[in-house]
Enzyme design. Structure first.
Site, mmCIF file in Angstrom:
data_model
loop_
_atom_site.group_PDB
_atom_site.id
_atom_site.type_symbol
_atom_site.label_atom_id
_atom_site.label_comp_id
_atom_site.label_asym_id
_atom_site.label_seq_id
_atom_site.Cartn_x
_atom_site.Cartn_y
_atom_site.Cartn_z
ATOM 1 N N ALA A 170 0.803 -1.225 0.000
ATOM 2 C CA ALA A 170 0.000 0.000 0.000
ATOM 3 C C ALA A 170 0.833 1.271 0.000
ATOM 4 O O ALA A 170 0.280 2.373 -0.066
ATOM 5 C CB ALA A 170 -0.924 0.005 1.222
ATOM 6 N N SER A 195 2.841 2.544 -2.243
ATOM 7 C CA SER A 195 3.073 3.259 -3.502
ATOM 8 C C SER A 195 2.269 2.598 -4.615
ATOM 9 O O SER A 195 1.656 1.540 -4.416
ATOM 10 C CB SER A 195 4.562 3.248 -3.873
ATOM 11 O OG SER A 195 5.005 1.916 -4.126
ATOM 12 N N ASP A 227 6.702 -7.941 6.196
ATOM 13 C CA ASP A 227 7.267 -8.664 5.060
ATOM 14 C C ASP A 227 6.353 -9.856 4.810
ATOM 15 O O ASP A 227 6.379 -10.841 5.547
ATOM 16 C CB ASP A 227 8.687 -9.126 5.382
ATOM 17 C CG ASP A 227 9.341 -9.888 4.230
ATOM 18 O OD1 ASP A 227 8.635 -10.224 3.255
ATOM 19 O OD2 ASP A 227 10.553 -10.167 4.313
ATOM 20 N N TYR A 257 9.247 -13.223 -12.698
ATOM 21 C CA TYR A 257 8.043 -12.413 -12.490
ATOM 22 C C TYR A 257 6.835 -13.036 -13.190
ATOM 23 O O TYR A 257 5.754 -13.156 -12.605
ATOM 24 C CB TYR A 257 8.297 -10.995 -13.021
ATOM 25 C CG TYR A 257 7.205 -9.998 -12.708
ATOM 26 C CD1 TYR A 257 7.093 -9.428 -11.442
ATOM 27 C CD2 TYR A 257 6.281 -9.613 -13.675
ATOM 28 C CE1 TYR A 257 6.100 -8.498 -11.151
ATOM 29 C CE2 TYR A 257 5.287 -8.692 -13.401
ATOM 30 C CZ TYR A 257 5.205 -8.139 -12.140
ATOM 31 O OH TYR A 257 4.211 -7.225 -11.860
#
Length: 261
Positions: free
Chosen positions: A19, A21, A75, A169
Site C-alpha cells: 500500500a 506506492s 514482510d 516475475y
C-alpha cells in the site's frame, strides 16, 4: 463539480498490502473513498504511514469521507509475519478484514540464461508465496469468525503471455492466477469470493525502471495508445470488493488497454 461516489463499502475493513506506492496506494485511496476502513500494509512502514495520511490527513485532496485507517509494516513473504499482520489488524479493528487486496510485488529482471537462483527465489517469495500466506491467513480469520469476504490478488498480464527478461516475475504472476482460482473453488462455500486482476503496463514506480525506449515500443502496441494509471486498476478492485460483483469469483480481470488481447 465532482460527482459523489456511491459509498459501496461503508461497513468494510480492507487490508491492502503493497500500500505504500503505486497500485497499492491507489487501491487504498479508492477503497477509503468508497467508505472502507483501510489497513495499509507495506514493507516500508513509513510509506504505509504516508498512504494513511493521504486517506485522512488534513488538507489532503484525497481525504476519505470518514473512517479510521491504520498503517502496518510487514514482510508478507515470511509466514510468521503474515500471520502476525492479520492478528494485528484484527486487534486494531476488532474484526478481520472483509476485503483483502494483495498488491505487494517486486521485480528482479534478467534473461533466463543469466538469472540467478537468488533473484528467482526472491521474486517467487514475495509475489507468489506472499500472496499465498496473506490469502491463507485472511481466509482462516474470515472462516473462524463466520464472515463473508472478498479476496483480490494482483497478478499481471505477463502471467498469461510471458515477457522478455521476466522469467521469475511471469512465473510468479501465473501462479497467482492458479492460486486464486483454486482458492475461489475452496472458499465459495464459506461466502468468500476470490478474484485476480491482471494489469498491463501501468505508470508506477516499477515501470519507471523500464528504459524509455522500451516503454515507447510497448505504448505503440497498446490499442488505447497510452500506459494505464494506478487508478484504472483501483477502479476494478473497488468493483470486485463490493457486492456489485457478488456473483463473480475465480475471475481474472485484465486491465491492459487492450494489450495482448
Amino acid at each position: 463539480m465532482a460527482t459523489q461516489l456511491p459509498r459501496r463499502l461503508g461497513s468494510a475493513l480492507a487490508l491492502v498490502t503493497g500500500a505504500g506506492s503505486g497500485i497499492g496506494r491507489a487501491v487504498s485511496v479508492r477503497l477509503a473513498r468508497e467508505g472502507a476502513a483501510v489497513a495499509a500494509c507495506d514493507l516500508d512502514g513509513a510509506a504505509a504511514q504516508e498512504t494513511v495520511r493521504l486517506l485522512g490527513g488534513p488538507g489532503s485532496k484525497e481525504r476519505a469521507p470518514g473512517g479510521n485507517h491504520a498503517a502496518f509494516q510487514a514482510d508478507v513473504s515470511e509466514a510468521r509475519t503474515a500471520r502476525r499482520l492479520l492478528e494485528q489488524v484484527q486487534a486494531c479493528f476488532s474484526r478481520p478484514p472483509s476485503v483483502v487486496v494483495s498488491c505487494a510485488g517486486i521485480t528482479r529482471d534478467e534473461f533466463l540464461l543469466h538469472m540467478s537462483e537468488d533473484d528467482w527465489d526472491k521474486v517467487i517469495a514475495v509475489n507468489l508465496k506472499g500472496i499465498f500466506l496473506v490469502t491463507q491467513a485472511a481466509a482462516q480469520a474470515l472462516v473462524s469468525s463466520g464472515c463473508r469476504g472478498s479476496i483480490i490478488n494482483i497478478s499481471s498480464i505477463v502471467g498469461k503471455v510471458g515477457n522478455m527478461g521476466q522469467t521469475n516475475y511471469s512465473a510468479s504472476k501465473a501462479g497467482v492466477i492458479g492460486l486464486t482460482q483454486t482458492a475461489a473453488r475452496e472458499l465459495a462455500r464459506h461466502g468468500i469470493r476470490c478474484n485476480s486482476v491482471l494489469p498491463g503496463f501501468i505508470a508506477t514506480p516499477m515501470t519507471q525502471k523500464v528504459p524509455q525506449k522500451v516503454l515507447d515500443k510497448v505504448t505503440r502496441m497498446i490499442p488505447m495508445g497510452h500506459l494505464g494509471d494506478p487508478e484504472d486498476v483501483a477502479d476494478v478492485v473497488a468493483f470486485l470488493a463490493s457486492e456489485d460483483s457478488g456473483y463473480i469469483t475465480g475471475a481474472s480481470v485484465e486491465v491492459t488497454g487492450g494489450l495482448f488481447m
